[in-house]
Enzyme design. Structure first.
Site, PDB file in Angstrom:
ATOM      1  CE1 TYR A   1      -3.018  -6.648   9.087  1.00 55.01           C
ATOM      2  CE2 TYR A   1      -5.311  -5.632   8.941  1.00 55.01           C
ATOM      3  CZ  TYR A   1      -3.995  -5.856   8.164  1.00 55.01           C
ATOM      4  OH  TYR A   1      -3.875  -5.192   6.942  1.00 55.01           O
TER       5      TYR A   1
ATOM      6  CD  GLU B   1      -2.606   1.215   2.687  1.00 53.26           C
ATOM      7  OE1 GLU B   1      -2.785   0.242   3.189  1.00 53.26           O
ATOM      8  OE2 GLU B   1      -3.535   2.110   2.801  1.00 53.26           O
TER       9      GLU B   1
ATOM     10  CG  ASN C   1      -9.226  -1.427   1.928  1.00 54.37           C
ATOM     11  OD1 ASN C   1      -9.002  -2.516   2.158  1.00 54.37           O
ATOM     12  ND2 ASN C   1      -9.093  -0.324   3.009  1.00 54.37           N
ATOM     13  CD  GLU C   2      -9.982  -2.549   6.362  1.00 56.69           C
ATOM     14  OE1 GLU C   2      -9.795  -1.685   6.900  1.00 56.69           O
ATOM     15  OE2 GLU C   2      -9.271  -3.689   6.760  1.00 56.69           O
TER      16      GLU C   2
ATOM     17  CD  GLU D   1      -5.946  -4.970   4.424  1.00 55.16           C
ATOM     18  OE1 GLU D   1      -5.772  -4.526   5.572  1.00 55.16           O
ATOM     19  OE2 GLU D   1      -6.351  -4.085   3.599  1.00 55.16           O
TER      20      GLU D   1
ATOM     21  CD  GLN E   1       0.354  -2.556   3.722  1.00 52.40           C
ATOM     22  OE1 GLN E   1       1.101  -1.936   3.069  1.00 52.40           O
ATOM     23  NE2 GLN E   1      -0.877  -1.839   4.276  1.00 52.40           N
TER      24      GLN E   1
ATOM     25  CG  ASN F   1      -7.550   2.285   5.709  1.00 56.42           C
ATOM     26  OD1 ASN F   1      -8.497   1.521   5.246  1.00 56.42           O
ATOM     27  ND2 ASN F   1      -6.945   2.317   6.640  1.00 56.42           N
TER      28      ASN F   1
HETATM   29  O1  AHR Z   1      -2.777  -2.899   6.113  1.00 58.08           O
HETATM   30  C1  AHR Z   1      -2.766  -1.678   6.951  1.00 58.08           C
HETATM   31  C2  AHR Z   1      -4.419  -1.196   6.989  1.00 58.08           C
HETATM   32  O2  AHR Z   1      -5.180  -1.933   7.546  1.00 58.08           O
HETATM   33  C3  AHR Z   1      -5.043  -1.225   5.513  1.00 58.08           C
HETATM   34  O3  AHR Z   1      -4.812   0.136   4.916  1.00 58.08           O
HETATM   35  C4  AHR Z   1      -6.457  -1.448   5.862  1.00 58.08           C
HETATM   36  O4  AHR Z   1      -7.170  -1.846   4.889  1.00 58.08           O
HETATM   37  C5  AHR Z   1      -6.557  -2.022   7.308  1.00 58.08           C
HETATM   38  O5  AHR Z   1      -7.381  -1.279   8.220  1.00 58.08           O
END
Ligand code: AHR
Length: 502
Positions: free
Chosen positions: A245, A28, A173-174, A293, A349, A73
């Site tokens: 995560y 990103e 995205n999200e 992700e 990432q 994001n």
């Molecule tokens: O990977 C970091 C961020 O985590 C990304 O930009 C977003 O999609 C997520 O919240």
């Protein structure tokens, strides 16, 4: 003291072919992922395009099949047109996802060039935050249409005669997250995703499209969001995304190591919602999952005031230790156990931002502990996942019950005549005597038993000590009659590669 565990695998009990895209990753425009990570024109290993050679080498060595780009994001405020054409004419923009200045020196074409050098496909994401159908369909035309239209000819005029032929695209995205620029309700997003998907496919019918699921299973709208979005877009999308995560902020390692059970539950729940909408619509089509992700993520962002409008300030530069590598290993095994449904996944990432690969601007590169399970799975986890039948002692932790000390799966590569077992021993103080029953395979021999372990579960690799936690090939796996036995050291990641004759 040791504990005992057993796994039975049979070549007839096929779960699914592994889609190599489950070993994907993500870059990103955030922190030093792009600027400093992949692009560092002053670096001694940089090529004529400014791409760091050492980073490319580390990405290639991990065999990364697909890389999601440009966010995250970031994409929700991105005007892709700012990143194409002569570099000298490109705007500097205020970037509202991470409050930095985007120089636009790297854009779609440069990333396509870089990904080609890395041996990876690109998973493009379109902006459905501040923009919509028009910008998305123009981007598809710019990237994938051969010639003879305004946007495709513009690409050609920028020096790219051949279309990029990007196949996989994320529809935003999200979009459920309040932090997202242009966040939407499920109805708003479901409608927009559906209409954008139609227009993008009318430009290029070969696209595979990913709709946004929830930003994580803890979102208050989780499950309802998935159901509503799919209800509104089912016929026009192919995948639903999952993001997840984990961290060990509570400093509770047994509980942290069990987090992959949460991932397992998350995947099953999203699959169930997809199938609910399938049943509701009496559809024959199956929606697949893209865990685009996932990772361990420990750090909080630096405060906005500290970094307001800087260019590529360091951000989320997590230092990963041995226990993080075990969680990444358990998550990879979990993904493989869902190989029938999860066809794409991106460790998030790839470079410098919550990443397995770290670099210093103008300086060295080092590999984090998490690089190793990721690389091993990507290199050796190709083929067919066999249903694992596991017997293991279990433990209870704060959030989980019956956590097996053994987390394991095997992949059969029929072409090479190889079975690879990935196994984590979650026990923090005891080694594990592991027996693998390979009843349907003959002439089994051990090619390699690789182990990642360290006396200190908090040990990590750093710029000054990059070789602190490294895998070794001194595992003791030994083949017997239709079986293999091995000692899996306490708190270890193991890769047992076997030559087999079925
Ligand atoms: O990977 C970091 C961020 O985590 C990304 O930009 C977003 O999609 C997520 O919240």
């Amino acid at each position: 003291m040791t504990i005992q565990s057993k796994m039975i695998v049979d070549k007839d009990f096929k779960l699914a072919e592994v889609d190599p895209r489950v070993y994907g990753s993500f870059i990103e425009h955030l922190g030093r992922a792009v600027y400093g990570g992949i692009y560092d024109p002053e670096h001694p290993t940089a090529d004529e395009n400014g791409f760091r050679g050492d980073t490319l080498q580390a990405v290639r060595a991990a065999g990364v099949p697909i890389i999601r780009y440009p966010g995250g994001n970031f994409v929700s405020g991105y005007n892709w047109e700012d990143g194409v054409g002569p570099k000298a004419d490109r705007k500097r923009s205020l970037e509202l996802a991470w409050w930095t200045t985007e120089t636009n020196q790297i854009g779609t074409n440069e990333f396509a060039d870089w990904a080609k050098l890395a041996g990876s496909e690109v998973m493009m994401a379109v902006n459905l935050g501040t923009r919509g159908i028009d910008a998305a369909r123009n981007l598809v035309e710019y990237c994938n249409h051969p010639s003879g239209s305004y946007w495709s000819d513009l690409r050609i005029s920028h020096g790219y005669k051949e279309p990029h032929a990007f196949k996989t695209w994320c529809l935003g995205n999200e979009m459920d997250g309040p932090w997202q620029i242009g966040a939407k309700t499920a109805v708003e997003y479901g409608r927009l995703a559906n209409e954008t998907a139609k227009a993008m496919r009318w430009v290029d019918p070969s696209l595979e499209l990913v709709a946004c699921g929830s930003s994580g299973s803890s979102m208050s709208t989780f499950a309802e969001w998935e159901a509503t979005v799919l209800d509104l877009s089912y016929d026009n999308v192919d995948f639903l995304s999952l993001h997840q995560y984990y961290n060990n902020h509570e400093d509770d390692t047994p509980n942290f190591l069990a987090r992959s059970l949460d991932l397992d539950q998350f995947i099953s729940s999203v699959a169930a919602v997809c199938d609910y909408i399938k049943a509701k619509k009496k559809s024959k089509k199956k929606i697949y999952l893209s865990l685009d992700e996932w990772n361990v993520w420990k750090t909080q962002g630096t405060s906005r005031a500290d970094q307001l409008w800087q260019v590529a300030p360091p951000e989320f530069e997590d230092e990963y230790n041995m226990e993080d590598a075990l969680v990444v290993g358990c998550c990879l095994i979990t993904l493989l156990k869902h190989a029938d449904r999860v066809k794409m996944a991106c460790i998030a990432q790839l470079i410098n931002v919550i990443a397995p690969i770290m670099t210093e601007n103008g300086g060295p590169l080092w590999l984090q502990t998490t690089y190793y399970p990721y690389m091993h799975a990507s290199l050796y986890g190709r083929g067919t996942v066999l249903h694992p039948l596991i017997t293991s002692p279990v433990y209870d932790s704060k959030d989980f019950t019956d956590v097996p000390y053994l987390e394991a799966v095997s992949v059969y590569n029929e072409e090479l005549g190889e079975v690879t077992v990935f196994a984590v021993n979650r026990h923090l103080t005891e080694g594990m005597e592991f027996t693998l029953d390979l009843r349907s395979f003959k002439n089994v021999s051990v090619l390699q038993h690789t182990v990642l372990e360290h006396e200190d579960i908090h040990a990590s690799n750093t710029r000054s000590n990059p070789g602190n936690v490294l895998p070794h090939n001194r595992g003791n796996a030994a083949a017997g009659e239709g079986s293999v036995t091995a000692l899996l050291p306490k708190a270890s990641w193991n890769v047992i590669r076997l030559k087999v004759n079925s």
